[in-house]
Design a protein around this motif. Structure first.
Motif: not given
Length: 155
Positions: A42-52
């Motif tokens: 949905r608008a307004g979602v942030i996923r992260g920050l991720h790293f590997h």
């Protein structure tokens, strides 16, 4: 530009039925992709920050709507951001050692291909706070919708 990051314009072939787009061609990428994931946000979602740490590179593409991609080179502090999707059909190849995430500026369908299959018994997914001072100014908002895991990480 951040070391190893690639911006790949996507060509859409349109006619009266709609459009067609090739999202990925492994021969053009530094590593072949092993798994493909699709998320709706949905608008307004942030996923992260991720790293590997072990080499899971990502290829991001927003297939519907508009997403803001944010990348942080954890070594140099250099950042990259671009809004991709309906009005800017671009894929972003991100070496997994760089912290990366995306924000749904509208409702989005977001596709990401990864170079290493996810192993829930031994995950290679590290997190940096979405509001880390090096990237906080790159997001469009200061009160996003976050997963419990991303919300628990402090800057």
């Amino acid at each position: 530009m951040i070391d190893g990051l690639q911006r790949i314009p996507l060509r859409r072939f349109e006619d009266e039925r709609g459009w067609f787009c090739e999202l990925r061609r492994d021969s053009a990428l530094p590593k072949p992709m092993r798994q493909t994931n699709l998320s709706y946000s949905r608008a307004g979602v942030i996923r992260g920050l991720h790293f590997h740490e072990r080499g899971q590179d990502d290829l991001f593409a927003c297939v519907r709507g508009t997403a803001r991609v944010v990348v942080l080179d954890r070594t140099t502090g250099e950042t990259f951001t671009e809004d991709i999707g309906d009005d800017n059909p671009v894929a972003i190849y991100i070496p997994g050692v760089h912290a990366h995430g995306f924000e749904a500026l509208t409702e989005i369908l977001f596709c990401y291909h990864v170079a290493v299959e996810y192993d829930p018994a031994d995950p290679d997914e590290q997190t940096i706070a979405w509001n880390d001072p090096r990237v906080a100014h790159l997001w469009s908002q200061s009160s996003p919708i976050l997963s419990a895991r991303d919300a628990a990480v402090e800057s």
